[in-house]
Design a protein around this motif. Sequence first.
Motif, PDB file in Angstrom:
ATOM      1  N   VAL A   5     -33.944 -18.096 -19.866  1.00 48.68           N
ATOM      2  CA  VAL A   5     -33.551 -16.773 -19.393  1.00 48.68           C
ATOM      3  C   VAL A   5     -34.838 -16.016 -19.109  1.00 48.68           C
ATOM      4  CG1 VAL A   5     -32.452 -14.580 -20.021  1.00 48.68           C
ATOM      5  CG2 VAL A   5     -31.413 -16.750 -20.732  1.00 48.68           C
ATOM      6  N   GLY A  12     -30.280 -10.082 -20.063  1.00 45.86           N
ATOM      7  CA  GLY A  12     -30.840 -11.359 -20.508  1.00 45.86           C
ATOM      8  C   GLY A  12     -30.550 -11.623 -21.978  1.00 45.86           C
ATOM      9  N   CYS A  15     -26.887 -12.563 -22.506  1.00 51.67           N
ATOM     10  CA  CYS A  15     -26.668 -13.936 -22.051  1.00 51.67           C
ATOM     11  C   CYS A  15     -27.203 -14.917 -23.098  1.00 51.67           C
ATOM     12  CB  CYS A  15     -27.385 -14.121 -20.705  1.00 51.67           C
ATOM     13  SG  CYS A  15     -27.188 -15.753 -20.005  1.00 51.67           S
TER      14      CYS A  15
END
Length: 299
Positions: A5, A12, A15
């Motif tokens: 990422v 980010g 995620c």
Amino acid sequence: MNVVVVGAGIAGLACARELTAAGVRVRVLERGRVVGGRLASERHHGRWADIGAAYFVADDPDFAALAERWRSRGLARPWTDTFAVHPGSPAAGPMRWAAPGGLRSLAGDLAAGLDVRLGHEVRAVPDDADAVVLAMPGPQALLLRPSAAVAEAARRQRWQPVLAAVLAYPERVWGDFHGAFVNDHPVLATVCDDGDRRGDRAPVLVAHSTPGLARDHLDVPDAAAAVIARATGELLGIAAEPRVHMHRWTHAQPAATDAPYATDGRVWLCGDAFGRPRVQTAWASGRAVAAALLQSSER
Ligand SMILES: Cc1cc2nc3c(=O)[nH]c(=O)nc-3n(C[C@H](O)[C@H](O)[C@H](O)COP(=O)(O)OP(=O)(O)OC[C@H]3O[C@@H](n4cnc5c(N)ncnc54)[C@H](O)[C@@H]3O)c2cc1C
């Protein structure tokens, strides 16, 4: 699956957290010295001031559940549903949340336990991972030369700059107003009472400029300090001179789009440009990429 990422803003980090929780090997590479991106707090005169996002709204059930968990741990708190409007009367809106330790502390909380490498500027899409998530504004992603499909989505994004001014006064000489939307003003877009927002009652305001003023001062943001201080003083009837710290956000606010992310199959682009541009959208976009990656790895 092995995922990189790029970008430790809230998209980010959201995620990476989802993927890590599902057992995926994830590295987060961040060019800055701290996590958070535009969820940003800077330390001035011994206290944090929020210089990026002014607050967050949590009307998505999953994000609201996260906000409640932050609240129960003392990391976030409902701040106000009422902002002043100039010109006009105060307007009720959604509950706006703030963080006693500065909004960046929430990104720090999301980053806990993740493999985050700070000070790591990525210059091209990494080729040593099964999937790469570019969790950043499209114009920043374009510098990494992604494939045509991702580049086209990045190019379609439209961004506006903003200058943030932290205005530290000798004492609180204004009446309580929480925050103010400033309409049709050449200099100011919003002014927030950072002492009220953070809860320490420090005599600190944070003003956000109009995109037009920011565009004119992107090279030398400090040159806009006096004009922002004067405009804020006139708006709120403050005669005192503040100490001013300026911060430039070249890519502050995107125009809203309606896809949750863009992808070419290996490289994914997410962030707050995918939906209404706000903290919650960035978080949801990062999570949507994680969900899609997990689904594709099950196939
Ligand atoms: C002035 C301002 C006011 C705002 N007010 C509000 C508000 O009141 N409410 C609200 O909900 N939202 C607000 N927002 C928007 C909110 O801050 C964003 O929606 C959200 O923080 C975006 O998160 P993100 O993860 O998508 O992107 P970012 O936070 O921009 O994260 C991208 C990250 O990628 C990193 N990066 C970029 N390129 C590279 C590279 N090549 N290598 C490594 N790392 C890289 C960056 O350093 C950054 O940390 C505001 C934003 C600004 C700037």
